[in-house]
Design an enzyme around this catalytic site. Sequence first.
Site, PDB file in Angstrom:
ATOM      1  N   SER A 189       1.011  -1.054  -0.070  1.00 19.46           N
ATOM      2  CA  SER A 189       0.038  -0.028  -0.051  1.00 19.46           C
ATOM      3  C   SER A 189       1.020   1.183  -0.020  1.00 19.46           C
ATOM      4  O   SER A 189       2.016   1.173   0.495  1.00 19.46           O
ATOM      5  CB  SER A 189      -0.766   0.042   1.337  1.00 19.46           C
ATOM      6  OG  SER A 189      -1.319   1.220   1.420  1.00 19.46           O
TER       7      SER A 189
ATOM      8  N   TYR B 227      -1.916  -0.078  10.557  1.00 16.67           N
ATOM      9  CA  TYR B 227      -2.178  -0.456   9.196  1.00 16.67           C
ATOM     10  C   TYR B 227      -0.650  -0.161   8.592  1.00 16.67           C
ATOM     11  O   TYR B 227      -0.100  -0.874   7.920  1.00 16.67           O
ATOM     12  CB  TYR B 227      -3.041   0.184   8.481  1.00 16.67           C
ATOM     13  CG  TYR B 227      -3.485  -0.014   7.161  1.00 16.67           C
ATOM     14  CD1 TYR B 227      -3.899  -1.224   6.821  1.00 16.67           C
ATOM     15  CD2 TYR B 227      -3.056   0.849   5.988  1.00 16.67           C
ATOM     16  CE1 TYR B 227      -4.187  -1.569   5.423  1.00 16.67           C
ATOM     17  CE2 TYR B 227      -3.463   0.539   4.844  1.00 16.67           C
ATOM     18  CZ  TYR B 227      -3.934  -0.852   4.547  1.00 16.67           C
ATOM     19  OH  TYR B 227      -4.116  -1.002   3.059  1.00 16.67           O
TER      20      TYR B 227
END
Length: 240
Positions: free
Chosen positions: A141, A154
Amino acid sequence: MASELKDRVALVTGASSGIGRATAIALVEAGFRVALVARNLERLLEVSRELPADRFVVIAQDLTEFDQLADLVQTVETKLDPVDLLVNNAGVAYVAPLEQMPLSDWNQVMALNLTVPLALAQKVLPGMRQRQRGTIINIVSIAGQRTFPNWGAYCASKFGLLAFSRTLAEEVRGDGIRVTALCPGSVDTALWDSEHVKADFDRSAMLSADSVARLVVWAATLPPEAVLEEATLMPSRGAF
Ligand SMILES: NC(=O)c1ccc[n+]([C@@H]2O[C@H](COP(=O)([O-])OP(=O)(O)OC[C@H]3O[C@@H](n4cnc5c(N)ncnc54)[C@H](OP(=O)(O)O)[C@@H]3O)[C@@H](O)[C@H]2O)c1
């Protein structure tokens, strides 16, 4: 697709939704046979209805039940063939300031986003080494390159996944095994609908899951002497 790639087997985690769903469909269209893995059997079956019957298997499994991962890979290899492409895509986000992040949520994020890719790689690598070929694509990501307030768990998992990916690439390249880290910016998927993600962003400015899937297929179908080591795919109109 080059004939030497046709019929090879891909295992896609998180194939019931979003990027994994689009990737599984795109890989079948590109000639792979695909194992679609996620927890929700209904949604997996819904995806599989778009696929020819002899091109996939569906396996409903919670990937964080680590002691079942050997059986999972064994099932794929029995029903299809040895895994030539592993797409570590399943992931989850829990959003909260780090100071208030419950350890159980932190552990859940780390388990799925970081430990599962390692555990699955360990299951498929011996066969890949034996065959002197194979590809592992990790869906990282932009949060593996940049930090965002409240996304600490995250981001930590994705920074970790990028480090895992780079290290693994160095460890296995001598055996003809390719490792790719893809870092998409925001993608319009169900991740943003989760009760654990309280974010109200402009979804229309995000990437589509299909765009990410195209890049996965492109990386997976490069000639064997070439590897896409890392790629950052950003929405052209979005902020991140
Ligand atoms: N959306 C974005 O903006 C974005 C951007 C960059 C990177 N990513 C990354 O892309 C990957 C896919 O995310 P997405 O956006 O496509 O999200 P999504 O639509 O929410 O898909 C997540 C997938 O993971 C599966 N999953 C969740 N927990 C699981 C578990 N314990 N065991 C097995 N499967 C599990 C879900 O299926 P079940 O619920 O059926 O298990 C689902 O198929 C993630 O790694 C995410 O971090 C997303």
